[in-house]
Design a protein around this motif. Structure first.
Motif, PDB file in Angstrom:
ATOM      1  N   MET A   1     -16.585  13.430   9.916  1.00  0.00           N
ATOM      2  CA  MET A   1     -17.724  14.220  10.337  1.00  0.00           C
ATOM      3  C   MET A   1     -17.988  15.234   9.233  1.00  0.00           C
ATOM      4  SD  MET A   1     -15.914  14.115  14.026  1.00  0.00           S
ATOM      5  CE  MET A   1     -14.403  14.421  13.281  1.00  0.00           C
TER       6      MET A   1
ATOM      7  N   VAL B   1     -22.806   3.684  22.435  1.00  0.00           N
ATOM      8  CA  VAL B   1     -22.912   5.133  22.662  1.00  0.00           C
ATOM      9  C   VAL B   1     -24.205   5.672  22.067  1.00  0.00           C
ATOM     10  CG1 VAL B   1     -21.655   5.838  20.568  1.00  0.00           C
ATOM     11  CG2 VAL B   1     -21.520   7.253  22.638  1.00  0.00           C
TER      12      VAL B   1
ATOM     13  N   SER C   1     -13.678  10.320  21.932  1.00  0.00           N
ATOM     14  CA  SER C   1     -14.500   9.165  21.562  1.00  0.00           C
ATOM     15  C   SER C   1     -13.679   8.078  20.857  1.00  0.00           C
ATOM     16  CB  SER C   1     -15.684   9.599  20.689  1.00  0.00           C
ATOM     17  OG  SER C   1     -15.223  10.203  19.512  1.00  0.00           O
TER      18      SER C   1
ATOM     19  N   ASP D   1     -24.098  14.228  14.715  1.00  0.00           N
ATOM     20  CA  ASP D   1     -23.126  13.965  15.761  1.00  0.00           C
ATOM     21  C   ASP D   1     -23.853  14.164  17.097  1.00  0.00           C
ATOM     22  OD1 ASP D   1     -20.874  13.470  17.285  1.00  0.00           O
ATOM     23  OD2 ASP D   1     -19.562  14.793  16.130  1.00  0.00           O
ATOM     24  N   TRP D   2     -23.240  13.726  18.168  1.00  0.00           N
ATOM     25  CA  TRP D   2     -23.916  13.693  19.477  1.00  0.00           C
ATOM     26  C   TRP D   2     -24.171  15.116  20.000  1.00  0.00           C
ATOM     27  CZ3 TRP D   2     -23.725   9.624  17.058  1.00  0.00           C
ATOM     28  CH2 TRP D   2     -24.066   8.379  17.579  1.00  0.00           C
TER      29      TRP D   2
ATOM     30  N   ASP E   1     -18.557   3.640  19.178  1.00  0.00           N
ATOM     31  CA  ASP E   1     -17.421   4.424  18.717  1.00  0.00           C
ATOM     32  C   ASP E   1     -16.202   3.562  18.470  1.00  0.00           C
ATOM     33  OD1 ASP E   1     -17.813   7.212  18.499  1.00  0.00           O
ATOM     34  OD2 ASP E   1     -18.217   7.249  20.651  1.00  0.00           O
TER      35      ASP E   1
ATOM     36  N   LEU F   1     -19.186   3.663  14.309  1.00  0.00           N
ATOM     37  CA  LEU F   1     -19.006   5.090  14.022  1.00  0.00           C
ATOM     38  C   LEU F   1     -17.577   5.363  13.544  1.00  0.00           C
ATOM     39  CD1 LEU F   1     -21.090   6.452  17.014  1.00  0.00           C
ATOM     40  CD2 LEU F   1     -21.815   6.095  14.640  1.00  0.00           C
TER      41      LEU F   1
ATOM     42  N   ARG G   1     -12.220   4.530  16.437  1.00  0.00           N
ATOM     43  CA  ARG G   1     -11.612   4.618  15.109  1.00  0.00           C
ATOM     44  C   ARG G   1     -10.346   3.791  15.032  1.00  0.00           C
ATOM     45  NH1 ARG G   1     -14.326   8.565  17.229  1.00  0.00           N
ATOM     46  NH2 ARG G   1     -16.329   8.449  16.183  1.00  0.00           N
TER      47      ARG G   1
ATOM     48  N   GLU H   1      -9.829  14.500  21.119  1.00  0.00           N
ATOM     49  CA  GLU H   1     -11.066  15.187  20.759  1.00  0.00           C
ATOM     50  C   GLU H   1     -11.390  16.176  21.878  1.00  0.00           C
ATOM     51  OE1 GLU H   1     -14.369  12.518  20.249  1.00  0.00           O
ATOM     52  OE2 GLU H   1     -15.796  14.142  20.547  1.00  0.00           O
TER      53      GLU H   1
ATOM     54  N   MET I   1     -22.304  11.021   9.251  1.00  0.00           N
ATOM     55  CA  MET I   1     -22.564  11.801  10.465  1.00  0.00           C
ATOM     56  C   MET I   1     -22.341  13.281  10.187  1.00  0.00           C
ATOM     57  SD  MET I   1     -20.516  11.722  14.098  1.00  0.00           S
ATOM     58  CE  MET I   1     -20.960  10.074  14.604  1.00  0.00           C
TER      59      MET I   1
ATOM     60  N   ARG J   1      -8.080  16.377  16.601  1.00  0.00           N
ATOM     61  CA  ARG J   1      -8.509  15.071  16.090  1.00  0.00           C
ATOM     62  C   ARG J   1      -7.763  14.654  14.831  1.00  0.00           C
ATOM     63  NH1 ARG J   1     -15.052  14.494  16.950  1.00  0.00           N
ATOM     64  NH2 ARG J   1     -14.482  12.299  17.000  1.00  0.00           N
TER      65      ARG J   1
ATOM     66  N   ARG K   1     -15.749  23.919  18.414  1.00  0.00           N
ATOM     67  CA  ARG K   1     -16.463  23.034  17.492  1.00  0.00           C
ATOM     68  C   ARG K   1     -17.977  23.107  17.621  1.00  0.00           C
ATOM     69  NH1 ARG K   1     -16.178  16.719  19.317  1.00  0.00           N
ATOM     70  NH2 ARG K   1     -16.380  16.973  21.546  1.00  0.00           N
TER      71      ARG K   1
ATOM     72  N   TYR L   1     -20.605  19.039  14.156  1.00  0.00           N
ATOM     73  CA  TYR L   1     -21.049  20.096  15.071  1.00  0.00           C
ATOM     74  C   TYR L   1     -21.053  21.477  14.419  1.00  0.00           C
ATOM     75  CZ  TYR L   1     -20.489  16.815  18.969  1.00  0.00           C
ATOM     76  OH  TYR L   1     -20.611  15.760  19.828  1.00  0.00           O
TER      77      TYR L   1
HETATM   78  C1  BGC Z   1     -17.868  12.780  18.469  1.00  0.00           C
HETATM   79  C2  BGC Z   1     -18.207  11.624  17.556  1.00  0.00           C
HETATM   80  C3  BGC Z   1     -18.633  10.434  18.350  1.00  0.00           C
HETATM   81  C4  BGC Z   1     -19.784  10.812  19.269  1.00  0.00           C
HETATM   82  C5  BGC Z   1     -20.260   9.677  20.125  1.00  0.00           C
HETATM   83  C6  BGC Z   1     -18.969  13.036  19.471  1.00  0.00           C
HETATM   84  O1  BGC Z   1     -18.542  13.962  20.429  1.00  0.00           O
HETATM   85  O2  BGC Z   1     -17.641  13.940  17.709  1.00  0.00           O
HETATM   86  O3  BGC Z   1     -17.080  11.309  16.773  1.00  0.00           O
HETATM   87  O4  BGC Z   1     -19.002   9.387  17.507  1.00  0.00           O
HETATM   88  O5  BGC Z   1     -19.355  11.860  20.133  1.00  0.00           O
HETATM   89  O6  BGC Z   1     -19.328   9.366  21.112  1.00  0.00           O
END
Ligand code: BGC
Length: 673
Positions: free
Chosen positions: A155, A39, A358, A233-234, A57, A107, A59, A414, A198, A121, A165, A201
């Motif tokens: 995060m 990712v 994710s 974060d992304w 990614d 991640l 978890r 998420e 990380m 989440r 978020r 947001y």
């Molecule tokens: C999530 C992160 C994730 C990232 C990459 C984000 O939207 O908050 O937990 O690692 O996307 O997929």
């Protein structure tokens, strides 16, 4: 490449040889990526021999569409074991499969304290207590990092809602920040030695996490002495100059702010070369520290990484994380010969094994509850199944069976919070219909967090199985039939009603005009229920067993300490006895009550341990408290302070069952950084 040098020396030599463009390449991802899978990607540098960074990614297992991987139970389930050895192993399996897939930055884990029970989440995190989350984080991070990948504590920092978020502003006082939200990250850094963090947001006190100098520099670098690197974060980077100068090392997943824009900012002096060097150095030192320059990594995204041993662990983790919440007149465990009706979508047609977003992943298979139970029964009793879409039909099969088991679920992901704590899709009506048809009704929850249970008094059994991963059906069958004695405990409170929760006003969640006000302050989770004398449905730390335990002979030594001593070590000794007829495990929990004038919540978890005991067996248990166990954060002095007075130590098996108590006197008060 001289391994006799320290990571810092090697990073400095390398940095010295890098051009400006080569440095800038290190501080952002590339999108689209030139390789399949993952990712996030930072290209390697062939001229200087810098390996590429491949971030993935997951978890509860490798995500991003990876195949041939193990789907573990959700982290909230693993955490419900209250077993740090299990979390260590969880991290090992995850880290091993990530590394096998060619990932060098995993991640995981997600370690935020769950403030809002509707948070979408919640299932990715560990629970509502800062100390508890910290202990779980240390174990999982060490597990992941022992297998090769660099872990990522996410995060950071006040991330606890999904609906807003991308723009939410958390208004939170500094004492609360230090005592509730920071400790899991402090533990991840100081004891877990996590390689990356990380930034989230959301905003904390009007400043986005990834450009917040207080969060990134004052807390992370100065206070916690973090040596690794911070990635956004992304899409959580919002600026070039403010972010670079506040302490963001790396933009993910692309180059919007840290590519050409950063080069321009360096050219006209708004960001200094020294600042850029600092960011690159954080990344390089960590890469050297983890051996990325020295050890070969041959796996690719297409590698087959799941193993029978990992599947066996996924089963054990799901069993250990299952929490028995109600068992009227010992209805459970079931006996082999009883006819049984399995009801509910999650019970068969569509097992609810994982959460979305994710953390979503492709399971190699999922054993459904009805299949697991059928296998366990091996034809010894009648078994029927209905998906529950027609409550009348479900009631019919329930009536015809000795025992009815209803599986209910939430679809957490998420990107969205649950609108409220009610079960969706008329599942309350389904439970009511089944319970009216069969007095021996058991409900199994496949939820990512707490739900309301208006029917609780009408059912005889209740089990929280969370999102159990690929071994779902085998795990629940083992618990239902007593092949495994349940020993999980809730890592968060289940409320009785919708308004009796710590964050029941709109100003708190989801916020008003983009601001969510943390007016509950320190009273997060069980702290709030205790402070407001509200009786929850099931308290933090609660969970039943098929056997019984007795705690006795509490001794706390020394009985008097000075607040001035940063090396305080108070020993808490007691006896735990399995007073029932079968083997089982109990979690001993130690809470602390501060002298009232200090404004702390009534009770706070300070230590815990899990003990396995044969029927009749007795064992002594020793837990330790340190100076931080006694201290509170003083925002005016920017320091931890151990106040003098009588501190009470309470020991038991849930936050609401603490039969053993002793006072400990703190003489002079003391201050530490
Ligand atoms: C999530 C992160 C994730 C990232 C990459 C984000 O939207 O908050 O937990 O690692 O996307 O997929």
């Amino acid at each position: 490449m001289r391994r006799s040098l320290t990571p810092e020396q090697r990073a400095d030599l390398l940095l010295h040889a890098m051009t400006l463009d080569e440095k800038i390449t290190m501080v952002h991802g590339v999108d689209p990526m030139p390789i399949h899978g993952y990712v996030g990607y930072v290209p390697g540098n062939t001229r200087l021999g810098i390996p590429a960074l491949r971030l993935a990614d997951g978890r509860a297992g490798v995500g991003n569409g990876a195949k041939d991987v193990t789907m573990l139970p959700a982290p909230i389930a693993a955490a419900s074991s209250w077993d740090t050895n299990l979390l260590r192993k969880f991290g090992e399996v995850l880290g091993n499969e990530e590394w096998g897939k060619g990932t060098n930055v995993a991640l995981a884990p997600s370690i935020d304290v769950v403030r809002v029970p509707e948070w979408g989440r919640t299932f990715e995190s560990y629970g509502e207590d800062p100390y508890f989350n910290g202990q779980m984080a240390i174990a999982e991070i060490q597990g992941i990092q022992s297998q090769g990948p660099i872990a990522d504590a996410n995060m950071y920092l006040t991330m606890n809602q999904e609906d807003n978020r991308f723009k939410e502003n958390s208004i939170v006082d500094r004492r609360t920040l230090h005592e509730i939200y920071l400790p899991p990250f402090a533990a991840a850094i100081e004891e877990g030695h996590v390689g990356t963090v990380m930034c989230a947001y959301v905003k904390t006190d009007d400043s986005y996490s990834c450009e917040n100098p207080y969060l990134l520099t004052t807390l992370l670098r100065k206070q916690l002495k973090f040596q690794g690197w911070v990635m956004s974060d992304w899409g959580a980077t919002h600026s070039t100059v403010a972010s670079a100068n506040a302490g963001l090392d790396q933009e993910m997943p692309d180059t919007k702010y840290y590519g050409a824009a950063l080069k321009a900012a360096i050219a006209d002096g708004r960001v200094s070369v020294a600042t850029l060097d600092e960011h690159v150095r954080h990344i390089l030192v960590t890469m050297f520290r983890f051996g990325l320059f020295d050890k070969p990594q041959t796996g690719t995204w297409n590698s087959y990484v799941r193993t029978p041993q990992h599947a066996a662990f996924a089963l054990r983790a799901a069993e250990q994380g299952t929490v028995l919440l109600k068992n009227t007149d010992g209805l459970l465990p079931l006996s082999d010969g009883e006819s049984i009706a399995v009801i509910g979508v999650a019970g068969g047609a569509k097992p609810k094994a994982s959460g979305g977003g994710s953390s979503g992943m492709i399971a190699p298979y999922v054993i459904s509850p009805v299949d697991g139970i059928r296998k366990r029964l091996a034809g010894q009793a009648q078994l029927s199944y209905a998906d529950g879409s027609d409550p009348a039909k479900a009631a019919d099969i329930a009536k015809a069976a000795k025992v009815a088991i209803v599986f209910v679920n939430t679809d957490d992901s998420e990107g969205r919070d649950r609108p409220n704590l009610e079960l969706p899709n008329h599942q309350d009506e389904l439970v009511e219909a089944v319970a009216a048809a069969n007095p021996n009704t058991i409900v199994v929850l496949n939820t990512g967090g707490p739900i309301l249970m208006p029917w609780i008094d009408k059912v005889r059994g209740l089990i929280e199985a969370w999102y159990p991963g690929q071994e779902d059906g085998d795990a629940i069958a083992a618990i239902l039939y007593g092949d495994v004695n349940p020993s999980g405990k809730l890592p968060l409170t289940f409320p009785r009603t919708a308004d009796e929760i710590p964050t029941s006003t709109a100003a708190q969640w989801p916020g008003v005009n983009g601001n969510s006000t943390y007016s509950e302050k320190l009273d997060v989770g069980y702290r709030w229920y205790d402070a407001h004398h509200v009786r929850p449905l099931f308290p933090f730390g609660y969970g039943l067993s098929y056997t019984t335990f007795k705690l006795s002979n509490l001794r706390v030594t020394p009985a008097k300490i000075t607040g001035m001593d940063p090396r305080t070590n108070v020993q808490v000794d007691l006896q735990v006895k399995n007073t029932g007829k079968r083997e089982g495990a109990e979690v001993v929990q130690v809470y602390m009550e501060q002298p009232e004038k200090n404004g702390e919540p009534p009770r706070q978890l300070r230590a815990f341990t899990k003990v396995d005991l044969q029927a009749g067996q007795s064992q002594s248990v020793c837990l330790n408290l340190n100076s931080r166990s006694f201290s509170i954060y003083d925002p005016d002095l920017h320091a931890w302070n151990t106040p003098s007075g009588n501190h009470k130590i309470l020991v038991g098996t849930s936050s609401r069952d603490l039969p053993l108590q002793r006072n400990i006197v703190v003489t002079d008060h003391g201050m530490q950084d």
